[in-house]
Design a protein around this motif. Structure first.
Motif, PDB file in Angstrom:
ATOM      1  N   GLY A 149       5.295  18.646  12.237  1.00 30.29           N
ATOM      2  CA  GLY A 149       6.214  18.720  11.110  1.00 30.29           C
ATOM      3  C   GLY A 149       6.351  17.416  10.341  1.00 30.29           C
ATOM      4  O   GLY A 149       6.760  17.418   9.199  1.00 30.29           O
ATOM      5  N   GLN A 150       6.054  16.300  10.984  1.00 29.26           N
ATOM      6  CA  GLN A 150       6.245  15.009  10.333  1.00 29.26           C
ATOM      7  C   GLN A 150       5.081  14.707   9.406  1.00 29.26           C
ATOM      8  O   GLN A 150       3.937  14.772   9.804  1.00 29.26           O
ATOM      9  N   GLU A 151       5.409  14.371   8.163  1.00 28.42           N
ATOM     10  CA  GLU A 151       4.358  13.960   7.247  1.00 28.42           C
ATOM     11  C   GLU A 151       4.626  12.546   6.813  1.00 28.42           C
ATOM     12  O   GLU A 151       5.599  12.267   6.129  1.00 28.42           O
ATOM     13  N   GLN A 152       3.781  11.654   7.247  1.00 27.27           N
ATOM     14  CA  GLN A 152       3.898  10.273   6.825  1.00 27.27           C
ATOM     15  C   GLN A 152       3.513  10.194   5.346  1.00 27.27           C
ATOM     16  O   GLN A 152       2.498  10.734   4.936  1.00 27.27           O
ATOM     17  N   MET A 153       4.337   9.540   4.540  1.00 30.42           N
ATOM     18  CA  MET A 153       4.110   9.542   3.094  1.00 30.42           C
ATOM     19  C   MET A 153       3.443   8.272   2.579  1.00 30.42           C
ATOM     20  O   MET A 153       2.847   8.276   1.510  1.00 30.42           O
ATOM     21  N   TYR A 154       3.568   7.172   3.336  1.00 26.24           N
ATOM     22  CA  TYR A 154       3.005   5.888   2.891  1.00 26.24           C
ATOM     23  C   TYR A 154       2.337   5.176   4.045  1.00 26.24           C
ATOM     24  O   TYR A 154       2.719   5.345   5.204  1.00 26.24           O
ATOM     25  N   LYS A 155       1.348   4.375   3.706  1.00 30.22           N
ATOM     26  CA  LYS A 155       0.765   3.510   4.730  1.00 30.22           C
ATOM     27  C   LYS A 155       0.625   2.105   4.181  1.00 30.22           C
ATOM     28  O   LYS A 155       0.385   1.899   2.982  1.00 30.22           O
ATOM     29  N   LEU A 156       0.813   1.119   5.053  1.00 27.79           N
ATOM     30  CA  LEU A 156       0.753  -0.281   4.679  1.00 27.79           C
ATOM     31  C   LEU A 156      -0.673  -0.664   4.293  1.00 27.79           C
ATOM     32  O   LEU A 156      -1.629  -0.332   4.997  1.00 27.79           O
ATOM     33  N   ASP A 157      -0.825  -1.360   3.163  1.00 21.95           N
ATOM     34  CA  ASP A 157      -2.114  -1.933   2.777  1.00 21.95           C
ATOM     35  C   ASP A 157      -2.186  -3.322   3.399  1.00 21.95           C
ATOM     36  O   ASP A 157      -1.636  -4.288   2.865  1.00 21.95           O
ATOM     37  N   ILE A 158      -2.861  -3.421   4.545  1.00 23.72           N
ATOM     38  CA  ILE A 158      -2.862  -4.687   5.278  1.00 23.72           C
ATOM     39  C   ILE A 158      -3.697  -5.754   4.579  1.00 23.72           C
ATOM     40  O   ILE A 158      -3.615  -6.925   4.911  1.00 23.72           O
ATOM     41  N   GLY A 159      -4.477  -5.365   3.560  1.00 25.18           N
ATOM     42  CA  GLY A 159      -5.283  -6.332   2.822  1.00 25.18           C
ATOM     43  C   GLY A 159      -4.615  -6.887   1.579  1.00 25.18           C
ATOM     44  O   GLY A 159      -5.265  -7.564   0.776  1.00 25.18           O
ATOM     45  N   TRP A 160      -3.300  -6.591   1.401  1.00 23.99           N
ATOM     46  CA  TRP A 160      -2.600  -7.088   0.216  1.00 23.99           C
ATOM     47  C   TRP A 160      -1.447  -7.975   0.640  1.00 23.99           C
ATOM     48  O   TRP A 160      -0.622  -7.554   1.417  1.00 23.99           O
TER      49      TRP A 160
ATOM     50  N   ASP B 201       9.360  -2.313  -6.241  1.00 20.44           N
ATOM     51  CA  ASP B 201       8.901  -1.731  -7.500  1.00 20.44           C
ATOM     52  C   ASP B 201       7.742  -0.792  -7.195  1.00 20.44           C
ATOM     53  O   ASP B 201       7.105  -0.886  -6.140  1.00 20.44           O
ATOM     54  N   VAL B 202       7.483   0.114  -8.137  1.00 17.00           N
ATOM     55  CA  VAL B 202       6.456   1.138  -7.954  1.00 17.00           C
ATOM     56  C   VAL B 202       5.437   1.033  -9.081  1.00 17.00           C
ATOM     57  O   VAL B 202       5.807   0.903 -10.257  1.00 17.00           O
ATOM     58  N   ASP B 203       4.164   1.068  -8.709  1.00 15.81           N
ATOM     59  CA  ASP B 203       3.083   1.145  -9.697  1.00 15.81           C
ATOM     60  C   ASP B 203       3.049   2.581 -10.219  1.00 15.81           C
ATOM     61  O   ASP B 203       2.716   3.513  -9.488  1.00 15.81           O
TER      62      ASP B 203
ATOM     63  N   VAL C 270       5.614 -10.220   0.125  1.00 18.59           N
ATOM     64  CA  VAL C 270       5.645  -8.902  -0.515  1.00 18.59           C
ATOM     65  C   VAL C 270       4.581  -8.054   0.155  1.00 18.59           C
ATOM     66  O   VAL C 270       3.456  -8.518   0.384  1.00 18.59           O
ATOM     67  N   GLN C 271       4.938  -6.825   0.503  1.00 21.14           N
ATOM     68  CA  GLN C 271       3.977  -5.912   1.108  1.00 21.14           C
ATOM     69  C   GLN C 271       3.756  -4.721   0.184  1.00 21.14           C
ATOM     70  O   GLN C 271       4.638  -4.325  -0.574  1.00 21.14           O
ATOM     71  N   LYS C 272       2.547  -4.166   0.263  1.00 18.28           N
ATOM     72  CA  LYS C 272       2.155  -3.037  -0.563  1.00 18.28           C
ATOM     73  C   LYS C 272       1.961  -1.806   0.308  1.00 18.28           C
ATOM     74  O   LYS C 272       1.248  -1.851   1.315  1.00 18.28           O
ATOM     75  N   TYR C 273       2.605  -0.711  -0.078  1.00 20.82           N
ATOM     76  CA  TYR C 273       2.458   0.558   0.621  1.00 20.82           C
ATOM     77  C   TYR C 273       1.790   1.560  -0.303  1.00 20.82           C
ATOM     78  O   TYR C 273       2.151   1.707  -1.470  1.00 20.82           O
ATOM     79  N   ILE C 274       0.792   2.268   0.238  1.00 13.92           N
ATOM     80  CA  ILE C 274      -0.016   3.190  -0.546  1.00 13.92           C
ATOM     81  C   ILE C 274       0.391   4.630  -0.204  1.00 13.92           C
ATOM     82  O   ILE C 274       0.533   4.974   0.976  1.00 13.92           O
ATOM     83  N   PRO C 275       0.597   5.474  -1.214  1.00 14.78           N
ATOM     84  CA  PRO C 275       0.943   6.867  -0.916  1.00 14.78           C
ATOM     85  C   PRO C 275      -0.235   7.606  -0.276  1.00 14.78           C
ATOM     86  O   PRO C 275      -1.395   7.376  -0.630  1.00 14.78           O
ATOM     87  N   LEU C 276       0.089   8.479   0.658  1.00 10.43           N
ATOM     88  CA  LEU C 276      -0.964   9.240   1.347  1.00 10.43           C
ATOM     89  C   LEU C 276      -1.119  10.615   0.701  1.00 10.43           C
ATOM     90  O   LEU C 276      -0.189  11.132   0.102  1.00 10.43           O
TER      91      LEU C 276
END
Length: 333
Positions: free
Chosen positions: A36-47, A309-311, A327-333
């Motif tokens: 049931g769990q849907e992860q919505m974002y993941k960390l961009d470890i290269g940013w 902030d959101v791109d 600052v960390q960047k999270y990418i939508p899945l």
């Protein structure tokens, strides 16, 4: 190892999808074994590519999605106050002049040019102001009375203005302030005259205790993170009329940020003291209702997410963290 801190509870989002929400004790991304769990974002470890460019406390971040730029405001002695990165994470340049203590930052793109707006809560000769810069750091406009805190509208004065949102029309929304004498939401015209003013210090409807972040949706609603009242309040952008508030999602910690996702289906809210991003379902037009938390992103202890902030092109979420000083960047899945 997954540790449930609270029993699973089903939340029904506006889209009718079921999310199994539970708090997981961890500081890293995981693939949930729960169907049931849907992860919505993941960390961009290269940013970013080289995190060492963060040399101060990173208070705020703004995305110029048109030109693929990310602006970061940081504080500290003898550090550049504004850092500019590409959306891929490469450091491009920095600037420093006339910025004392950045609190909020916003990028405006129009048909003809781009500008960067910064709220400055410093106590020196540049403080208590909202300033407009070119993307390269040239000072273009100062709102407020530099170095002087106040509540006046003519001449315009601020006391630790927290954040700004500027529409393409040039209309400006300022939340003032971050713990000073003012607790107000101010709408200004593109020639910097007052259109309306909402809020006084207090806990009642339309009152604020540290209005900390502000954004506007496409449906004529202004959203304010009323931080120390532990709620989000919503106003009509034309009249300033109070439309509603959300508080049930913030019993653990007040909202520090309000930003919509690129599709305007969700609000991303930073909760600094519990090191969490809350993802809330945006309400339908004509209804505010109460908040529905559909997902969370749990950050490491002492990260202290302050503003986000959101791109609006890619949907990526950038989080300014004053504890982790990055600052960390999270990418939508």
């Amino acid at each position: 190892l997954l540790v449930l801190l609270s029993p699973p509870s089903w939340n029904l989002t506006t889209n009718g999808y079921l999310f199994l929400y539970f708090q997981v004790l961890k500081a890293f991304d995981y693939s949930s074994p729960w169907k049931g769990q849907e992860q919505m974002y993941k960390l961009d470890i290269g940013w970013p590519k080289i995190p060492e460019y963060f040399t101060g406390q990173t208070f705020c971040v703004a995305v110029d999605s048109l030109h693929g730029l990310v602006f970061v405001g940081q504080r500290g002695d003898n550090v550049p106050k504004v850092l500019v990165f590409s959306e891929e994470g490469y450091f491009l340049y920095s600037w420093n002049n006339t910025v004392e203590m950045p609190h909020g930052i916003f990028v405006l793109n129009t048909a003809t040019d781009s500008s960067v707006w910064i709220t400055d809560v410093g106590t020196g000769k540049y403080g208590h102001t909202v300033k407009q810069y070119s993307p390269s750091g040239k000072l273009m406009q100062i709102l407020g009375t530099p170095g002087n805190a106040g509540s006046s509208l003519i001449p315009l004065q601020f006391d630790q203005p927290a954040e700004i949102y500027v529409e393409e029309s040039g209309d400006i929304y300022v939340v003032d302030g971050d713990g000073g004498m003012n607790n107000r939401l101010l709408k200004l015209s593109n020639d910097y005259k007052e259109i309306w003013l909402a809020g006084t210090n207090g806990t009642g409807i339309g009152q604020f205790k540290i209005p900390h972040s502000v954004t506007v949706d496409p449906f004529g609603r202004v959203w304010v993170a009323d931080r120390d009242n532990k709620r989000i309040q919503v106003f009509d952008k034309v009249t300033g009329e109070w439309l509603g508030s959300w508080s049930s999602c913030f019993s653990e910690d007040g909202p520090y940020s309000v930003r919509f996702t690129a599709n305007y289906k969700y609000l991303i809210v930073a909760q600094l003291n519990i090191n969490r991003l809350a993802i809330l379902a945006a309400p339908p037009v004509g209804s505010i209702g109460d908040c529905v938390m559909v997902n969370t992103v749990q950050l490491a202890d002492e990260t202290k997410p302050h503003l986000v902030d959101v791109d609006m092109k890619s949907g990526a979420v950038y989080v300014a963290e004053i504890g982790a000083q990055q600052v960390q960047k999270y990418i939508p899945l």
